[in-house]
Scaffold this motif. Structure first.
Motif, PDB file in Angstrom:
ATOM      1  N   ILE A 139       0.852  -1.182   0.000  1.00 15.58           N
ATOM      2  CA  ILE A 139       0.000   0.000   0.000  1.00 15.58           C
ATOM      3  C   ILE A 139       0.895   1.241   0.000  1.00 15.58           C
ATOM      4  O   ILE A 139       1.685   1.446   0.928  1.00 15.58           O
ATOM      5  N   LEU A 140       0.784   2.047  -1.048  1.00 17.25           N
ATOM      6  CA  LEU A 140       1.639   3.221  -1.219  1.00 17.25           C
ATOM      7  C   LEU A 140       1.037   4.469  -0.590  1.00 17.25           C
ATOM      8  O   LEU A 140       1.762   5.318  -0.063  1.00 17.25           O
ATOM      9  N   GLU A 141      -0.272   4.600  -0.658  1.00 15.07           N
ATOM     10  CA  GLU A 141      -0.981   5.725  -0.064  1.00 15.07           C
ATOM     11  C   GLU A 141      -2.295   5.215   0.511  1.00 15.07           C
ATOM     12  O   GLU A 141      -2.859   4.231  -0.006  1.00 15.07           O
ATOM     13  N   LEU A 142      -2.782   5.887   1.536  1.00 16.82           N
ATOM     14  CA  LEU A 142      -4.003   5.416   2.191  1.00 16.82           C
ATOM     15  C   LEU A 142      -4.773   6.585   2.760  1.00 16.82           C
ATOM     16  O   LEU A 142      -4.191   7.505   3.348  1.00 16.82           O
ATOM     17  N   ALA A 143      -6.083   6.548   2.583  1.00 14.90           N
ATOM     18  CA  ALA A 143      -6.986   7.520   3.201  1.00 14.90           C
ATOM     19  C   ALA A 143      -8.200   6.772   3.729  1.00 14.90           C
ATOM     20  O   ALA A 143      -8.736   5.882   3.060  1.00 14.90           O
ATOM     21  N   VAL A 144      -8.604   7.112   4.936  1.00 16.67           N
ATOM     22  CA  VAL A 144      -9.757   6.476   5.561  1.00 16.67           C
ATOM     23  C   VAL A 144     -10.976   7.354   5.334  1.00 16.67           C
ATOM     24  O   VAL A 144     -11.000   8.533   5.701  1.00 16.67           O
ATOM     25  N   ARG A 145     -11.987   6.787   4.687  1.00 13.30           N
ATOM     26  CA  ARG A 145     -13.222   7.539   4.441  1.00 13.30           C
ATOM     27  C   ARG A 145     -14.078   7.625   5.697  1.00 13.30           C
ATOM     28  O   ARG A 145     -14.014   6.755   6.569  1.00 13.30           O
ATOM     29  N   ASP A 146     -14.886   8.647   5.754  1.00 11.45           N
ATOM     30  CA  ASP A 146     -15.900   8.749   6.810  1.00 11.45           C
ATOM     31  C   ASP A 146     -17.148   8.004   6.333  1.00 11.45           C
ATOM     32  O   ASP A 146     -18.237   8.570   6.227  1.00 11.45           O
ATOM     33  N   GLU A 147     -16.947   6.744   6.029  1.00 19.42           N
ATOM     34  CA  GLU A 147     -18.006   5.905   5.459  1.00 19.42           C
ATOM     35  C   GLU A 147     -17.868   4.499   6.036  1.00 19.42           C
ATOM     36  O   GLU A 147     -16.793   3.890   5.965  1.00 19.42           O
ATOM     37  N   GLU A 148     -18.923   3.999   6.610  1.00 20.34           N
ATOM     38  CA  GLU A 148     -18.902   2.668   7.185  1.00 20.34           C
ATOM     39  C   GLU A 148     -19.491   1.658   6.202  1.00 20.34           C
ATOM     40  O   GLU A 148     -20.212   2.026   5.267  1.00 20.34           O
ATOM     41  N   PHE A 149     -19.168   0.397   6.425  1.00 25.83           N
ATOM     42  CA  PHE A 149     -19.709  -0.684   5.615  1.00 25.83           C
ATOM     43  C   PHE A 149     -20.010  -1.862   6.533  1.00 25.83           C
ATOM     44  O   PHE A 149     -19.546  -1.906   7.679  1.00 25.83           O
TER      45      PHE A 149
END
Length: 321
Positions: free
Chosen positions: A199-209
């Motif tokens: 994983i080179l870049e990562l962003a956590v969304r404010d979205e649940e699943f």
């Protein structure tokens, strides 16, 4: 043993809340009649255990009741301390939490079990990665683990082996697996498997699943491994091996040698061995040097012969005065 089963009932109710007799019987692999008898035994021992009738009924403990860890036997206490591997816990950002949990567990144990647990820790140390594997740089692992735990969607830039190598993915992280010192993320849609160190870049969304209700991480990983091994070896090679080379084979290749190998008059072993690809087999057999002769397929034999001639020419010129 009945005492162990009674403790298991207490722990199941303590951790899961209300459970029916049928559910308890399924977990303990006993009959419902046996569960009824065990419940009566717990009642007789003064355990605040209640049964509710009706469709949504079942057994439950009085709110606030907790059993103590004195129910552990020596083997269970040893296993708990042995299962706390500090390396992976530290990679997940849980090193201090693991140390604190083990300290609390040790303090709660009676003296004889505490001695057994300390003896286990002093005599066994688990180091998962292989000898020749360097530590992976996995800066995003704690954030991935947090997203797994809180069911948060991830946006990642991921490096894979085929073109285009760098791709963007929206992932629903179902779980993490540690295999041979390497972390893998199992994520939807799919699900599919991703190496966390890629994983080179990562962003956590404010979205649940919500993971699929029927998804089982251990079951998925078992199937994934079986599929990997089934597709790993896509060809075969007929070879002759010296006894020394044969003794160094391992795993699937060693089992193929046992199943197909025949000893020839000169002591060498003729066998049909699985190969991943011509390129991989070329490197693997070349590393065996003069202890292997490839007979088939012809293209692999020809490539090894060509490489051998090039090596001989190079070293011959180096030896000239």
């Amino acid at each position: 043993m009945k005492s162990s089963r009674l403790l298991s009932i207490l722990l199941l109710l303590q951790t899961r809340g209300r459970m029916t007799a049928a559910q308890l019987a399924g977990e303990l692999e006993v009959s419902v009649r046996t569960v009824y008898r065990d419940i009566e035994s717990l009642h007789g021992a003064g355990v605040p255990l209640y049964g509710d009738a009706g469709h949504s009924g079942g057994y439950r403990l009085l709110a606030g009741y907790r059993t103590r860890l004195t129910g552990l036997n020596a083997g269970e206490a040893e296993a708990l301390f042995l299962s706390g591997i500090p390396g992976p816990a530290a990679e997940l950002g849980l090193g201090p939490a693991l140390a604190t949990a083990q300290l609390k567990l040790r303090a709660a144990l009676p003296p004889e079990l505490r001695t057994q647990a300390d003896r286990m820790r002093s005599r066994f140390h688990l180091d998962a990665p292989g000898w020749y594997a360097e530590d992976d740089d996995i800066p995003y692992l704690p954030r991935v683990a947090d997203a797994v735990w809180h069911s948060r969607v991830l946006d990642v830039r991921y490096r894979r082996w085929k073109e285009p190598t760098d791709v963007d993915r929206r992932l629903e992280p179902y779980g993490l697996v540690l295999k041979a010192g390497r972390w893998y993320l199992v994520a939807g849609p799919g699900p599919r498997t991703y190496r966390v160190d890629q994983i080179l870049e990562l962003a956590v969304r404010d979205e649940e699943f919500q993971p699929p209700e029927d998804f089982d991480l251990a079951g998925y990983w078992q199937r994934h491994q079986a599929n990997f091994h089934a597709h790993l070896y896509r060809g075969e090679a007929v070879v002759r091996l010296s006894p020394r080379a044969a003794s160094r084979l391992t795993g699937t290749v060693a089992r193929a040698l046992t199943g197909t190998g025949t000893v020839e008059p000169d002591g060498w072993i003729r066998a049909v061995l699985p190969i991943e690809s011509l390129d991989h087999a070329h490197g693997a057999f070349l590393a065996m040097g003069a202890d292997v002769e490839v007979l088939e397929p012809p293209e692999l034999r020809a490539r090894l012969a060509e490489t051998s001639r090039a090596l001989a020419a190079r070293y011959a010129s180096a030896c000239r005065p």
